[in-house]
Motif scaffolding. Structure first.
Motif, PDB file in Angstrom:
ATOM      1  N   VAL A 141      58.882 -27.780 -23.966  1.00 18.43           N
ATOM      2  CA  VAL A 141      57.844 -27.998 -24.964  1.00 18.43           C
ATOM      3  C   VAL A 141      58.383 -27.722 -26.370  1.00 18.43           C
ATOM      4  O   VAL A 141      58.124 -28.468 -27.318  1.00 18.43           O
ATOM      5  CB  VAL A 141      56.617 -27.122 -24.671  1.00 18.43           C
ATOM      6  CG1 VAL A 141      55.620 -27.198 -25.805  1.00 18.43           C
ATOM      7  CG2 VAL A 141      55.971 -27.574 -23.381  1.00 18.43           C
TER       8      VAL A 141
ATOM      9  N   PRO B 207      61.899 -20.957 -12.512  1.00 25.60           N
ATOM     10  CA  PRO B 207      61.806 -19.586 -13.017  1.00 25.60           C
ATOM     11  C   PRO B 207      62.652 -18.613 -12.197  1.00 25.60           C
ATOM     12  O   PRO B 207      63.333 -17.751 -12.775  1.00 25.60           O
ATOM     13  CB  PRO B 207      60.309 -19.271 -12.872  1.00 25.60           C
ATOM     14  CG  PRO B 207      59.640 -20.581 -12.941  1.00 25.60           C
ATOM     15  CD  PRO B 207      60.575 -21.544 -12.285  1.00 25.60           C
TER      16      PRO B 207
ATOM     17  N   THR C  72      52.304 -22.082 -16.372  1.00 28.51           N
ATOM     18  CA  THR C  72      51.592 -20.845 -16.049  1.00 28.51           C
ATOM     19  C   THR C  72      51.410 -20.643 -14.552  1.00 28.51           C
ATOM     20  O   THR C  72      50.871 -19.626 -14.138  1.00 28.51           O
ATOM     21  CB  THR C  72      50.185 -20.820 -16.684  1.00 28.51           C
ATOM     22  OG1 THR C  72      49.449 -21.929 -16.164  1.00 28.51           O
ATOM     23  CG2 THR C  72      50.258 -20.922 -18.189  1.00 28.51           C
TER      24      THR C  72
ATOM     25  N   TRP D 284      48.390 -21.733 -27.012  1.00 26.89           N
ATOM     26  CA  TRP D 284      49.724 -21.386 -26.482  1.00 26.89           C
ATOM     27  C   TRP D 284      49.804 -19.879 -26.239  1.00 26.89           C
ATOM     28  O   TRP D 284      50.366 -19.435 -25.238  1.00 26.89           O
ATOM     29  CB  TRP D 284      50.831 -21.806 -27.440  1.00 26.89           C
ATOM     30  CG  TRP D 284      50.897 -23.240 -27.864  1.00 26.89           C
ATOM     31  CD1 TRP D 284      51.382 -23.689 -29.061  1.00 26.89           C
ATOM     32  CD2 TRP D 284      50.513 -24.428 -27.138  1.00 26.89           C
ATOM     33  NE1 TRP D 284      51.307 -25.057 -29.123  1.00 26.89           N
ATOM     34  CE2 TRP D 284      50.787 -25.532 -27.969  1.00 26.89           C
ATOM     35  CE3 TRP D 284      49.961 -24.655 -25.880  1.00 26.89           C
ATOM     36  CZ2 TRP D 284      50.520 -26.849 -27.592  1.00 26.89           C
ATOM     37  CZ3 TRP D 284      49.693 -25.959 -25.489  1.00 26.89           C
ATOM     38  CH2 TRP D 284      49.976 -27.023 -26.331  1.00 26.89           C
TER      39      TRP D 284
ATOM     40  N   VAL E 128      50.334 -33.972 -24.154  1.00 28.75           N
ATOM     41  CA  VAL E 128      51.410 -33.837 -23.166  1.00 28.75           C
ATOM     42  C   VAL E 128      51.947 -32.415 -23.146  1.00 28.75           C
ATOM     43  O   VAL E 128      52.245 -31.850 -22.082  1.00 28.75           O
ATOM     44  CB  VAL E 128      52.547 -34.834 -23.466  1.00 28.75           C
ATOM     45  CG1 VAL E 128      53.613 -34.746 -22.394  1.00 28.75           C
ATOM     46  CG2 VAL E 128      52.020 -36.242 -23.536  1.00 28.75           C
ATOM     47  N   MET E 129      52.052 -31.816 -24.342  1.00 27.15           N
ATOM     48  CA  MET E 129      52.570 -30.443 -24.400  1.00 27.15           C
ATOM     49  C   MET E 129      51.626 -29.484 -23.661  1.00 27.15           C
ATOM     50  O   MET E 129      52.069 -28.540 -23.009  1.00 27.15           O
ATOM     51  CB  MET E 129      52.728 -29.991 -25.852  1.00 27.15           C
ATOM     52  CG  MET E 129      53.657 -30.863 -26.678  1.00 27.15           C
ATOM     53  SD  MET E 129      55.251 -31.097 -25.891  1.00 27.15           S
ATOM     54  CE  MET E 129      55.828 -32.544 -26.752  1.00 27.15           C
ATOM     55  N   ILE E 130      50.311 -29.725 -23.783  1.00 24.79           N
ATOM     56  CA  ILE E 130      49.355 -28.872 -23.062  1.00 24.79           C
ATOM     57  C   ILE E 130      49.629 -28.970 -21.561  1.00 24.79           C
ATOM     58  O   ILE E 130      49.729 -27.949 -20.868  1.00 24.79           O
ATOM     59  CB  ILE E 130      47.896 -29.287 -23.375  1.00 24.79           C
ATOM     60  CG1 ILE E 130      47.560 -28.995 -24.828  1.00 24.79           C
ATOM     61  CG2 ILE E 130      46.913 -28.548 -22.464  1.00 24.79           C
ATOM     62  CD1 ILE E 130      46.191 -29.466 -25.264  1.00 24.79           C
ATOM     63  N   VAL E 131      49.793 -30.212 -21.060  1.00 31.59           N
ATOM     64  CA  VAL E 131      50.042 -30.373 -19.627  1.00 31.59           C
ATOM     65  C   VAL E 131      51.282 -29.582 -19.210  1.00 31.59           C
ATOM     66  O   VAL E 131      51.263 -28.824 -18.235  1.00 31.59           O
ATOM     67  CB  VAL E 131      50.220 -31.868 -19.284  1.00 31.59           C
ATOM     68  CG1 VAL E 131      50.691 -32.032 -17.848  1.00 31.59           C
ATOM     69  CG2 VAL E 131      48.906 -32.610 -19.491  1.00 31.59           C
ATOM     70  N   LEU E 132      52.367 -29.728 -19.976  1.00 27.01           N
ATOM     71  CA  LEU E 132      53.612 -29.043 -19.598  1.00 27.01           C
ATOM     72  C   LEU E 132      53.441 -27.528 -19.613  1.00 27.01           C
ATOM     73  O   LEU E 132      53.903 -26.822 -18.708  1.00 27.01           O
ATOM     74  CB  LEU E 132      54.731 -29.448 -20.557  1.00 27.01           C
ATOM     75  CG  LEU E 132      55.510 -30.695 -20.164  1.00 27.01           C
ATOM     76  CD1 LEU E 132      56.387 -31.167 -21.321  1.00 27.01           C
ATOM     77  CD2 LEU E 132      56.391 -30.407 -18.950  1.00 27.01           C
ATOM     78  N   LEU E 133      52.760 -27.017 -20.635  1.00 31.70           N
ATOM     79  CA  LEU E 133      52.635 -25.560 -20.736  1.00 31.70           C
ATOM     80  C   LEU E 133      51.676 -25.006 -19.695  1.00 31.70           C
ATOM     81  O   LEU E 133      51.856 -23.886 -19.235  1.00 31.70           O
ATOM     82  CB  LEU E 133      52.175 -25.172 -22.133  1.00 31.70           C
ATOM     83  CG  LEU E 133      53.297 -25.016 -23.150  1.00 31.70           C
ATOM     84  CD1 LEU E 133      52.750 -24.470 -24.449  1.00 31.70           C
ATOM     85  CD2 LEU E 133      54.383 -24.102 -22.624  1.00 31.70           C
ATOM     86  N   VAL E 134      50.681 -25.795 -19.327  1.00 36.92           N
ATOM     87  CA  VAL E 134      49.790 -25.334 -18.265  1.00 36.92           C
ATOM     88  C   VAL E 134      50.564 -25.283 -16.950  1.00 36.92           C
ATOM     89  O   VAL E 134      50.413 -24.350 -16.166  1.00 36.92           O
ATOM     90  CB  VAL E 134      48.555 -26.252 -18.160  1.00 36.92           C
ATOM     91  CG1 VAL E 134      47.728 -25.877 -16.948  1.00 36.92           C
ATOM     92  CG2 VAL E 134      47.706 -26.129 -19.405  1.00 36.92           C
ATOM     93  N   LEU E 135      51.434 -26.289 -16.733  1.00 38.62           N
ATOM     94  CA  LEU E 135      52.269 -26.258 -15.536  1.00 38.62           C
ATOM     95  C   LEU E 135      53.125 -24.992 -15.517  1.00 38.62           C
ATOM     96  O   LEU E 135      53.421 -24.441 -14.460  1.00 38.62           O
ATOM     97  CB  LEU E 135      53.180 -27.487 -15.489  1.00 38.62           C
ATOM     98  CG  LEU E 135      52.476 -28.816 -15.234  1.00 38.62           C
ATOM     99  CD1 LEU E 135      53.479 -29.957 -15.293  1.00 38.62           C
ATOM    100  CD2 LEU E 135      51.794 -28.797 -13.873  1.00 38.62           C
TER     101      LEU E 135
ATOM    102  N   ALA F 261      59.917 -24.816 -18.592  1.00 38.32           N
ATOM    103  CA  ALA F 261      58.877 -25.701 -19.120  1.00 38.32           C
ATOM    104  C   ALA F 261      58.587 -25.350 -20.580  1.00 38.32           C
ATOM    105  O   ALA F 261      58.360 -26.238 -21.407  1.00 38.32           O
ATOM    106  CB  ALA F 261      57.622 -25.588 -18.276  1.00 38.32           C
ATOM    107  N   GLN F 262      58.612 -24.051 -20.901  1.00 43.70           N
ATOM    108  CA  GLN F 262      58.369 -23.671 -22.292  1.00 43.70           C
ATOM    109  C   GLN F 262      59.480 -24.194 -23.200  1.00 43.70           C
ATOM    110  O   GLN F 262      59.221 -24.656 -24.318  1.00 43.70           O
ATOM    111  CB  GLN F 262      58.257 -22.153 -22.404  1.00 43.70           C
ATOM    112  CG  GLN F 262      57.026 -21.628 -21.684  1.00 43.70           C
ATOM    113  CD  GLN F 262      56.698 -20.195 -22.045  1.00 43.70           C
ATOM    114  OE1 GLN F 262      57.433 -19.546 -22.772  1.00 43.70           O
ATOM    115  NE2 GLN F 262      55.586 -19.702 -21.533  1.00 43.70           N
TER     116      GLN F 262
ATOM    117  N   ASP G 233      56.885 -19.933 -16.825  1.00 44.19           N
ATOM    118  CA  ASP G 233      58.108 -20.695 -16.532  1.00 44.19           C
ATOM    119  C   ASP G 233      58.877 -20.953 -17.829  1.00 44.19           C
ATOM    120  O   ASP G 233      58.432 -21.734 -18.675  1.00 44.19           O
ATOM    121  CB  ASP G 233      57.682 -22.020 -15.876  1.00 44.19           C
ATOM    122  CG  ASP G 233      58.864 -22.929 -15.578  1.00 44.19           C
ATOM    123  OD1 ASP G 233      59.976 -22.620 -16.044  1.00 44.19           O
ATOM    124  OD2 ASP G 233      58.659 -23.934 -14.897  1.00 44.19           O
TER     125      ASP G 233
END
Lengths: 493, 84, 304, 94
Positions: free
Chosen positions: D64, C119, D51, C46, D42-49, D60-61, D57
């Motif tokens: 999560v 954003p 970036t 993260w 799933v959290m990885i997918v959302l956080l990658v989105l 999205a954070q 964003d």
């Protein structure tokens, strides 16, 4: 006024549930008083909102929370479909609340109240939210409340509750991935805004498939149904009623809303997935019906019947697929079926609860003589069964009629056959139940049954009231169907 | 400087993986907990390196939090093993 | 390959490896220990993904409070002999998993590499939203309903776990001396750290949830060290658990009655409202998570 | 393979690993752990989105963050149920 009250439908019961959680468990009467007051106020607020939907231009009431419009904010929106669901939830919710208030072991003790009020709030939220992620959070709230309520059941109910929790969370995770995929492409979480910003492609297809499987698991769509006949009977009687009548519908509503908003943009892939849903639904209708015929315990029969009815509701997706008049008939028929099934199933589980309390068991053999000793409860079972089978003069009939019309209109005979076969099976297991309870108490070689234990009159009257509501509403069914069809989401046309 | 920091981060990460072996293998709970406490510290060091790398001060908070709560886990386990 | 992408690849491999170990180890203890390590590696991921808020939350919740819960489960029951799934089930499961993974990999390749609408929308509206830190502004203002409902999930999970405890809370056992000593040091440190995260949250990463997790950690330590106040499941503890949700609903109802609309925060006092709600929420989350822990602990300590 | 694709695929892999393990495991605590692993995917997918683009964003954070808290609450409830399930028979009576 109704716009002002719409968020209160969610936040009101939520706050009341929190307050009830603070009241010491020994003060069961106080908790029940909080619960009953909330039920009354919620019914009132629901009436105002439903009235608002009926009179508002375009038949919708809409609130942007925190003052932020999409894409930034979350919108709650009640339309004719929400109104139908709110009416169902109010009727069942008040019935369940009264039942538990009269005798609290119908709900599993005083721990029932906070959990039930929280669940009630979450259900209202699911009916009106327009935001995908908000729907996810609400579904988790539904899950936490429903699972905890199952665990209040007598005996070893923790196992079924845990199994239910596992299935529900897996379903949620798949849905959350679907939300992420929609967000990746559309850049927004608002369902109607996203609809205009997606194109056919692997992302949208995957999102639809994940939602179908995820919600299918949560609503026990065949072949993901095996947890339901275990979990629903394990719960206290009033909780079983809530689970079958309402909680299963929460996942269904999310599936339908998601589908209506996004499937039209997906083209042929959505059609294939809808057919898959229809195949699963037809299998559920047959399998659930056959299994219900084979059960010897009343609660199990009713639970398998829910598997069947979820199958009908899954047929709505392919019936809606051709669009146009047939889609509108399928949409309104599906919603009427949700209401009809909710009323009938709540009546049946509450009636089963009364009989179980009276006879100490829900084995069909132990219920002999119930027809003579508890005629009104058996009448409720009978009327509810007739409505489930889709025979006139009940709401179930009106709903099935619409679905049949949709199937015939679009020439999808397969689904029509499944609908009719399911109706026959329902008549079959309702007859099994009625024959068992009408057998003379001293039939056979066994000793005569001891007379049933006393049950409060109010508790015995509630199931009949719900079953009668299904008949009374059928008078209005034509108008309701028309209203719902006229206000069907634009995506269907 | 940046290259060096990236290299340090990569090495630290490999250390975490090495520690995983002890945490996963055990065999005693004490082994696992010692390994986890150590890993928490390594993870914290990694976060501090990343904090410098990206100039995000908040990652130092995260490092602190990681160490603090790893200690909570240790306390819980110590108490639990003492009980039996 | 640049050093940065080497780090990315190693990190991705590490996450996958730890996840595999966590699910493959046959023993409970191994699985839980590996899961704790996963929390550490995820916190690093993260951080690498520019999400310090989530790194904080993962450290506090994922590997912290959830880790303590899982570890406590282990100390409760001696390891059980694990039954295994049948061979057919394993084969079918692995095949289905492989197919699903292949399909999803194809699907995610279609993800467009451009930012979403949000954003920019957040950046435009953040002035007067009550918090300069964008994530806090989203949680407490733009999407405050989600946050309210999420706090409610915690409240009802605590109520549900509490309902499973059917015995009165037992007097604490004698506590080993090292635990008491450690607790004396740890408790103030956790409270201080939590308070810092709470106050920092309006302008930089941090906020109610991370702070709440720290408070929960403090209460768990106090509970484990035998403090009576932390073991209570009485009215006061339950009142604190629900306080966050009630404060949030009160704010919502208040703004609605003032005629502004549900949860609409006036820029003039949005900052004060956000900080107040966050403070109550943080304490509430702390007590709520600790209540879940206590309920878990008591669910095991049934007197014989 | 770009960084975005690599990390998105990682998220999917972790999700699938968690789900398959959850469905195959018989031990209840291991099933809870596997569910948490799946959720991390799933959290990885959302956080990658999140970036994508120059700035991370925040929405999205925030999602999560919400997801992590919900999962922690659900884990607590699940473990309480596990304990109830595994409690000896005689303790079941209320």
């Amino acid at each position: 006024m109704s716009a002002l009250l719409l968020p209160a439908l969610v936040l009101g019961p939520l706050a009341a549930g929190a307050v009830a959680a603070v009241v010491p468990r020994e003060r069961g009467r106080v908790r029940a008083a909080v619960g009953l007051t909330t039920a009354a106020l919620t019914a009132l607020a629901c009436a105002v909102v439903v009235g608002g939907v009926a009179t508002a231009p375009g038949h919708e009431v809409r609130v942007a929370l925190a003052g932020w419009e999409p894409p930034l904010g979350i919108v709650l929106r009640a339309d004719a479909a929400s109104a139908a669901l709110l009416v169902l939830t109010t009727l069942v919710g008040v019935a369940v609340s009264v039942t538990v208030a009269v005798r609290d072991d119908a709900g599993g003790g005083p721990a029932f109240w906070p959990l039930w009020l929280g669940l009630w709030a979450a259900l209202h939220g699911v009916y009106v939210t327009q935001d995908l992620f908000n729907a996810y959070v609400l579904l988790e709230l539904v899950t936490v409340g429903a699972v905890s309520l199952v665990a209040l059941g007598k005996g070893r109910s923790a196992g079924p509750a845990l199994r239910y929790l596992f299935v529900a969370v897996v379903g949620s995770l798949l849905f959350l991935l679907a939300i992420a995929l929609v967000y990746a492409e559309a850049g927004t979480l608002d369902m109607s805004a996203a609809a205009g910003r997606v194109a056919p492609g692997p992302l949208l297809t995957a999102a639809l498939a994940l939602t179908l499987v995820g919600m299918g698991a949560k609503m026990a769509l065949f072949p993901l149904h095996s947890w339901l006949p275990v979990a629903h009977p394990a719960a206290p009687a009033a909780v079983s009623a809530v689970l079958s009548a309402l909680v299963v519908k929460a996942a269904l509503v999310v599936l339908w809303r998601f589908w209506v908003a996004l499937a039209p943009a997906a083209g042929g892939a959505a059609h294939v997935l809808a057919v898959a849903s229809g195949v699963a639904g037809s299998a559920a209708v047959l399998w659930g019906g056959l299994m219900a015929l084979r059960q010897r315990r009343l609660k199990r029969i009713v639970a398998y019947s829910t598997v069947t009815q979820v199958g009908y509701l899954a047929l709505v997706l392919p019936l809606m697929a051709p669009g146009g008049e047939a889609a509108r008939a399928a949409w309104s028929g599906g919603l009427l079926l949700v209401v009809a099934h909710g009323l009938a199933k709540a009546a049946m589980f509450l009636a089963a609860g009364v009989l179980t309390a009276a006879y100490g068991s829900d084995h069909l053999e132990d219920l002999r003589g119930a027809m003579r000793h508890r005629p009104w409860v058996v009448a409720a079972l009978g009327v509810a069964g007739v409505s489930l089978a889709g025979l006139p003069p009940t709401l179930g009939f009106a709903a099935k009629w619409q679905l049949l019309a949709a199937g015939v209109e679009s020439g999808q005979w397969w689904w029509v056959a499944a609908l009719l076969a399911g109706g026959l099976l329902t008549v079959g297991y309702t007859a099994v139940v009625l024959r068992a309870v009408s057998a003379p108490a001293d039939a056979g070689e066994q000793a005569p049954e001891p007379p049933p234990a006393a049950v409060p009159t109010v508790q015995a009257a509630v199931p009949l009231a719900l079953a009668v509501a299904a008949v009374v509403l059928s008078v209005l069914a034509g108008g309701l169907a028309g209203l719902v069809a006229d206000t069907a989401p634009r995506g269907l046309a | 400087m940046e290259i060096a920091l990236h290299a340090v981060a990569t090495v630290l990460l490999l250390c975490v993986l090495a520690g995983l072996w002890r945490a996963a293998r055990g065999p005693s709970t004490r082994d696992r907990v010692t390994a986890f406490a150590l890993l928490g510290t390594t993870g914290a060091a990694l976060l501090v390196v990343l904090a410098t790398l990206t100039q995000t001060a908040a990652l130092r908070d995260a490092a602190l939090v990681l160490v603090a709560l790893a200690t909570v886990v240790v306390v819980v386990v110590t108490r639990g093993t003492a009980e039996r | 390959m640049s050093p940065a992408s080497v780090l990315d690849v190693v990190l991705a491999a590490a996450v996958l490896a730890v996840a595999l170990v966590a699910v493959l180890l046959p023993s409970r203890r191994g699985a839980v220990s590996a899961f704790l390590v996963l929390g550490v590696v995820l916190a690093v991921l993260w951080a690498r993904l520019d999400a310090p808020d989530i790194a904080l939350a993962e450290a506090a919740l994922g590997s912290g409070v959830a880790g303590a819960l899982l570890m406590d489960t282990l100390t409760a029951d001696p390891a059980r002999p694990g039954r295994r799934a049948g061979r057919t089930a394993v084969v079918v499961g692995l095949l289905a998993g492989a197919v699903a993974l292949a399909a999803l990999t194809v699907v995610v390749r279609a993800v467009p590499d451009e930012p979403s609408l949000l954003p920019a929308a957040v950046a435009e509206e953040i002035h007067g939203a009550g918090a300069d830190h964008a994530v806090t502004a989203v949680l407490l203002n733009f999407r405050s309903l989600d946050t309210l409902l999420e706090a409610a999930v915690l409240v009802f999970a605590a109520a549900g776990a509490g309902a499973l405890v059917r015995t009165p809370v037992r007097a604490p056992d004698p506590v080993p001396a090292p635990v008491t000593a450690l607790a004396r040091v740890l408790l103030p440190a956790l409270v201080l750290l939590g308070t810092w995260l709470l106050l920092a949250g309006t302008s930089r990463p941090g906020g109610a949830f991370q702070a709440g997790a720290m408070f929960a950690g403090a209460l768990v330590v106090a509970f484990v060290a035998g403090a009576r106040f932390a073991a209570s499941q009485g009215t006061a503890a339950r009142a604190w658990t629900v306080a966050g949700v009630l404060a949030f609903v009160a704010l919502a109802a208040g703004t609605a009655m003032l005629g502004q609309g549900w949860l609409v925060l006036d820029p003039r006092w949005a900052g004060a409202a956000v900080l107040t709600v966050e403070t109550v929420l943080a304490v509430s989350i702390g007590v709520g998570l600790a209540q879940v822990f206590v309920a878990n602990s008591e669910a095991r300590r049934v007197p014989s | 393979m770009t960084r975005l694709e690599l990390l998105l695929a990682l998220g999917c892999a972790v999700l699938v690993v968690g789900l398959v393990a959850h469905l195959l495991a018989r031990d209840l605590v291991r099933r809870v752990v596997a569910l948490n692993v799946a959720s991390a995917g799933v959290m990885i997918v959302l956080l990658v989105l999140a970036t994508r683009g120059t700035e991370p964003d925040p929405v999205a954070q925030a999602l999560v963050l919400t997801g992590i808290v919900i999962m922690a609450a659900i884990t607590g409830l699940a473990l309480a149920l596990v304990r109830r399930v595994e409690a000896p028979e005689d303790e079941e009576a209320p």
